[in-house]
Design a protein around this motif. Structure first.
Motif, mmCIF file in Angstrom:
data_model
loop_
_atom_site.group_PDB
_atom_site.id
_atom_site.type_symbol
_atom_site.label_atom_id
_atom_site.label_comp_id
_atom_site.label_asym_id
_atom_site.label_seq_id
_atom_site.Cartn_x
_atom_site.Cartn_y
_atom_site.Cartn_z
ATOM 1 N N LYS A 104 0.975 -1.143 -0.148
ATOM 2 C CA LYS A 104 -0.037 -0.126 0.005
ATOM 3 C C LYS A 104 0.772 1.402 0.079
ATOM 4 O O LYS A 104 0.383 2.362 -0.111
ATOM 5 N N ALA A 105 2.148 1.267 0.382
ATOM 6 C CA ALA A 105 2.997 2.378 0.463
ATOM 7 C C ALA A 105 4.575 1.771 0.437
ATOM 8 O O ALA A 105 4.493 0.553 0.632
ATOM 9 N N VAL A 106 5.504 2.657 0.084
ATOM 10 C CA VAL A 106 6.651 2.324 -0.098
ATOM 11 C C VAL A 106 7.534 3.378 0.408
ATOM 12 O O VAL A 106 7.315 4.542 0.153
ATOM 13 N N ILE A 107 8.389 3.001 1.271
ATOM 14 C CA ILE A 107 9.482 4.090 1.846
ATOM 15 C C ILE A 107 10.633 3.850 0.889
ATOM 16 O O ILE A 107 11.038 2.804 0.602
ATOM 17 N N VAL A 108 11.057 4.887 0.216
ATOM 18 C CA VAL A 108 12.056 4.727 -1.070
ATOM 19 C C VAL A 108 12.836 5.829 -1.036
ATOM 20 O O VAL A 108 12.649 6.946 -0.529
ATOM 21 N N ASP A 109 14.210 5.711 -1.201
ATOM 22 C CA ASP A 109 15.406 6.590 -1.477
ATOM 23 C C ASP A 109 14.755 7.657 -2.654
ATOM 24 O O ASP A 109 14.413 7.021 -3.599
ATOM 25 N N SER A 110 14.847 8.867 -2.301
ATOM 26 C CA SER A 110 14.257 10.071 -3.315
ATOM 27 C C SER A 110 14.885 9.864 -4.687
ATOM 28 O O SER A 110 14.318 9.970 -5.693
ATOM 29 N N GLY A 111 16.387 9.445 -4.731
ATOM 30 C CA GLY A 111 16.730 9.125 -6.018
ATOM 31 C C GLY A 111 16.477 8.337 -7.076
ATOM 32 O O GLY A 111 16.605 7.936 -8.222
ATOM 33 N N SER A 112 15.847 7.129 -6.232
ATOM 34 C CA SER A 112 15.288 6.046 -6.641
ATOM 35 C C SER A 112 13.907 5.989 -7.080
ATOM 36 O O SER A 112 13.356 5.237 -7.821
ATOM 37 N N ALA A 113 13.058 6.996 -6.658
ATOM 38 C CA ALA A 113 11.701 6.827 -6.574
ATOM 39 C C ALA A 113 11.120 7.193 -7.990
ATOM 40 O O ALA A 113 10.171 6.382 -8.516
ATOM 41 N N PRO A 114 11.744 7.974 -8.766
ATOM 42 C CA PRO A 114 11.436 8.010 -10.184
ATOM 43 C C PRO A 114 11.563 6.785 -11.050
ATOM 44 O O PRO A 114 10.416 6.390 -11.775
ATOM 45 N N ALA A 115 12.481 5.957 -10.952
ATOM 46 C CA ALA A 115 12.745 4.822 -11.756
ATOM 47 C C ALA A 115 11.842 3.656 -11.365
ATOM 48 O O ALA A 115 11.295 3.160 -12.076
ATOM 49 N N LEU A 116 11.610 3.759 -9.936
ATOM 50 C CA LEU A 116 10.738 2.714 -9.298
ATOM 51 C C LEU A 116 9.287 2.991 -9.808
ATOM 52 O O LEU A 116 8.441 2.020 -10.202
ATOM 53 N N LEU A 117 9.004 4.295 -10.132
ATOM 54 C CA LEU A 117 7.288 4.596 -10.415
ATOM 55 C C LEU A 117 7.379 4.204 -11.967
ATOM 56 O O LEU A 117 6.333 3.617 -12.470
ATOM 57 N N ALA A 118 8.483 4.664 -12.690
ATOM 58 C CA ALA A 118 8.477 4.152 -14.203
ATOM 59 C C ALA A 118 8.499 2.883 -14.482
ATOM 60 O O ALA A 118 7.929 2.463 -15.528
ATOM 61 N N ALA A 119 9.115 2.005 -13.773
ATOM 62 C CA ALA A 119 9.122 0.534 -13.992
ATOM 63 C C ALA A 119 7.748 -0.212 -13.343
ATOM 64 O O ALA A 119 7.606 -1.394 -13.323
ATOM 65 N N TRP A 120 6.850 0.590 -12.394
ATOM 66 C CA TRP A 120 5.913 -0.110 -11.990
ATOM 67 C C TRP A 120 4.939 -0.958 -12.905
ATOM 68 O O TRP A 120 4.335 -0.299 -14.083
ATOM 69 N N PRO A 121 4.786 -2.195 -12.716
ATOM 70 C CA PRO A 121 3.947 -3.043 -13.674
ATOM 71 C C PRO A 121 2.546 -2.571 -13.744
ATOM 72 O O PRO A 121 1.827 -2.195 -12.774
ATOM 73 N N THR A 122 2.040 -2.694 -15.063
ATOM 74 C CA THR A 122 0.587 -2.024 -15.409
ATOM 75 C C THR A 122 -0.358 -3.483 -14.857
ATOM 76 O O THR A 122 -0.036 -4.460 -15.182
ATOM 77 N N GLY A 123 -1.613 -3.151 -14.488
ATOM 78 C CA GLY A 123 -2.313 -4.162 -14.066
ATOM 79 C C GLY A 123 -2.267 -4.808 -12.936
ATOM 80 O O GLY A 123 -2.931 -6.099 -12.736
#
Length: 523
Positions: A104-123
């Motif tokens: 439901k939530a992720v605690i993430v290093d700010s530098g990694s957040a954009p790449a993590l969101l961009a890679a998030w699987p659809t569906g």
């Protein structure tokens, strides 16, 4: 203290030793137990506001830090289970694991957040809410920063009911299909191991616990929670320092660590290159190792350097935590030329050696080690099919199939004889060779691929990939390694790549792995 719930450990420590250092990193930054409790409470408050509660999962995509420790305790305080992901792995792998866990939530290093969101699987459900740690970077879906969470003065919600059988953490391990599988472990599972440690190791509040294992590795649960249970100090060792034996030896001398737990490989490097045998070196009093076989030569060198340390060989897959243990003798006989056993069962674990039909084998006969008891996992997250295949039932209960081949010497002490399937251990990490093959097949130019493990006396285990390229595609080791590094964590990238016109096959057109092993041994 609530019995057998990890969330109660920090409450007790903060009450008993609020000003004692709870966690300190290699640069000397740290938190007292009062500060750690405050940070965990503020995170739990924010998570509760977002609707996170009992049975939910929250991801952790952070380098090791005092804040990461606080995040783990905060997630547990909210009643949720934490899902740690290797922050050095490709973002696509991390996103796939966290999506599979339904966080439901992720605690993430700010530098990694954009790449993590961009890679998030659809569906696979909605993108989770984020709490970012570190210097802010443009991230449109950012919900809160760690600093904002800490200064939020909203009243603390009531702590959810603490139930020992609730999930505490999900640890993802290598899967043969290319899809990692999430091992669900409860608070009761964790305490089955922690309670045994209390009896075996005589831990106390004066101890300084090294935290060498990354938080997505099951060894880390001992460091995190055994130290907190005693309101002792946890000394964090980051990724780079943890792999540099020369620097690490000096750091250990300065940090004066009392309790150490890691895979054998780093201990072997410390013994060889860490300068730990110099006069006056403050050796740990307790040295634990697990995850792979410790060759007798390097172990003898370590024992010589630290003669007064109590040393234990611990064994157990992620699914059971530690289930057998063997104490290394104070003096290793000069004529011993084989590794020590993995030892006897750690109560309350129950262990047996069985054949392929689940029947007990005689003492001295090699069979598969199976485990039952309070330490055994709840199952694989969202995979009842895998869970069912991992166990067999008989009149004595449900037994987890470890896949490890052992023999009982007649006293209940087990000797390790290798794996039943195509799983190997490298630097303590469990690797399904099939997962590496699945990653290779995602390269459009590869026609056929097979991976085997080769043991070298000097270098230890190495991964060898045999590859046949499709017509018109160039064979490039650099390109293949780059491809793998974008999908797999570094320890799973093949060490050796050998291109072939075609892979040897059996009469049923299956890859002839025995033939490849012979080729690898000649290479």
């Amino acid at each position: 203290m609530d019995a057998h719930h990890l969330g109660s450990l920090l409450d007790h420590a903060a009450d008993s030793r609020p000003d004692h250092p709870a966690v300190v990193d290699e640069r000397g930054r740290g938190l007292t137990y009062a500060e750690l409790h405050h940070a965990a409470d503020r995170l739990a408050t924010r998570l509760a506001r977002w609707g996170v509660g009992r049975g939910d999962r929250v991801g952790l995509f952070l380098p090791k830090s005092p804040e990461a420790v606080a995040a783990i305790h905060g997630i547990l305080r909210a009643g949720a289970a934490y899902v740690p992901v290797d922050p050095t792995s490709p973002a696509a792998r991390g996103a796939g694991i966290l999506a599979d866990a339904g966080v439901k939530a992720v605690i993430v290093d700010s530098g990694s957040a954009p790449a993590l969101l961009a890679a998030w699987p659809t569906g696979l459900g909605p993108v989770p809410r984020l709490i970012t740690l570190g210097e802010a970077t443009p991230c449109p879906a950012r919900e809160a920063t760690w600093e904002e969470v800490l200064v939020d003065d909203a009243p603390s919600p009531l702590v959810p009911a603490r139930v020992a059988d609730d999930p505490a953490y999900l640890l993802y391990t290598s899967g043969s299909t290319g899809q990692p599988k999430g091992v669900v472990l409860s608070h009761a599972n964790a305490f089955a191991f922690l309670d045994w440690c209390e009896t075996a190791f005589e831990l106390n509040e004066r101890d300084r616990f090294a935290s060498h294992a990354p938080f997505h590795f099951d060894l880390s649960t001992f460091d995190l929670f055994a130290s907190c249970r005693h309101a002792a100090t946890l000394v964090l060792i980051g990724e780079a320092l943890g792999k540099d034996p020369a620097r690490l030896g000096g750091f250990l001398a300065e940090a004066r660590v009392d309790v150490w737990y890691s895979a054998p490989s780093i201990l072997a490097l410390l013994a060889e290159h860490g300068g730990i045998d110099r006069e006056g070196f403050p050796a740990p009093r307790l040295v634990l190792f697990a995850g792979e076989v410790f060759p007798i030569g390097p172990l003898r060198q370590l024992r010589s350097a630290w003669p007064a340390a109590r040393m234990w060989n611990l064994y157990g897959p992620t699914e059971t935590n530690v289930c057998t243990a063997f104490r290394i003798p104070d003096v290793i006989p000069a004529d011993r030329d084989e590794a020590f056993p993995i030892g006897t069962a750690c109560p309350p674990a129950l262990t047996r050696v069985v054949d392929e039909r689940g029947r007990d084998v005689a003492h001295g006969v090699v069979g598969e080690l199976v485990v039952a008891g309070a330490g055994v996992m709840m199952g694989y997250f969202g995979r009842p099919d895998l869970t069912a295949r991992a166990f067999f039932l008989d009149d004595l209960g449900a037994w987890y199939r470890t896949g490890d081949l052992v023999s009982d010497d007649g006293t209940g002490c087990y000797r390790f004889h290798g794996r039943r399937d195509r799983m190997v251990k490298k630097r303590g990490y469990r690797i399904e060779l099939g997962e590496i093959e699945a990653a290779l097949y995602r390269n459009d130019g590869i026609d056929r691929a097979a991976v085997i493990a080769r043991m070298d006396a000097a270098d230890g285990l190495s991964l060898v990939a045999f590859i046949a390229m499709k017509p018109g595609h160039k064979a490039s080791q650099i390109a293949v390694k780059r491809h793998c590094s974008q999908i797999l964590p570094g320890y799973m990238v093949p060490d050796v790549i050998q291109f072939m016109n075609g892979l040897p096959t059996t009469s049923t057109d299956k890859v002839d792995y025995q033939g490849l092993k012979q080729l690898a041994s000649c290479g």
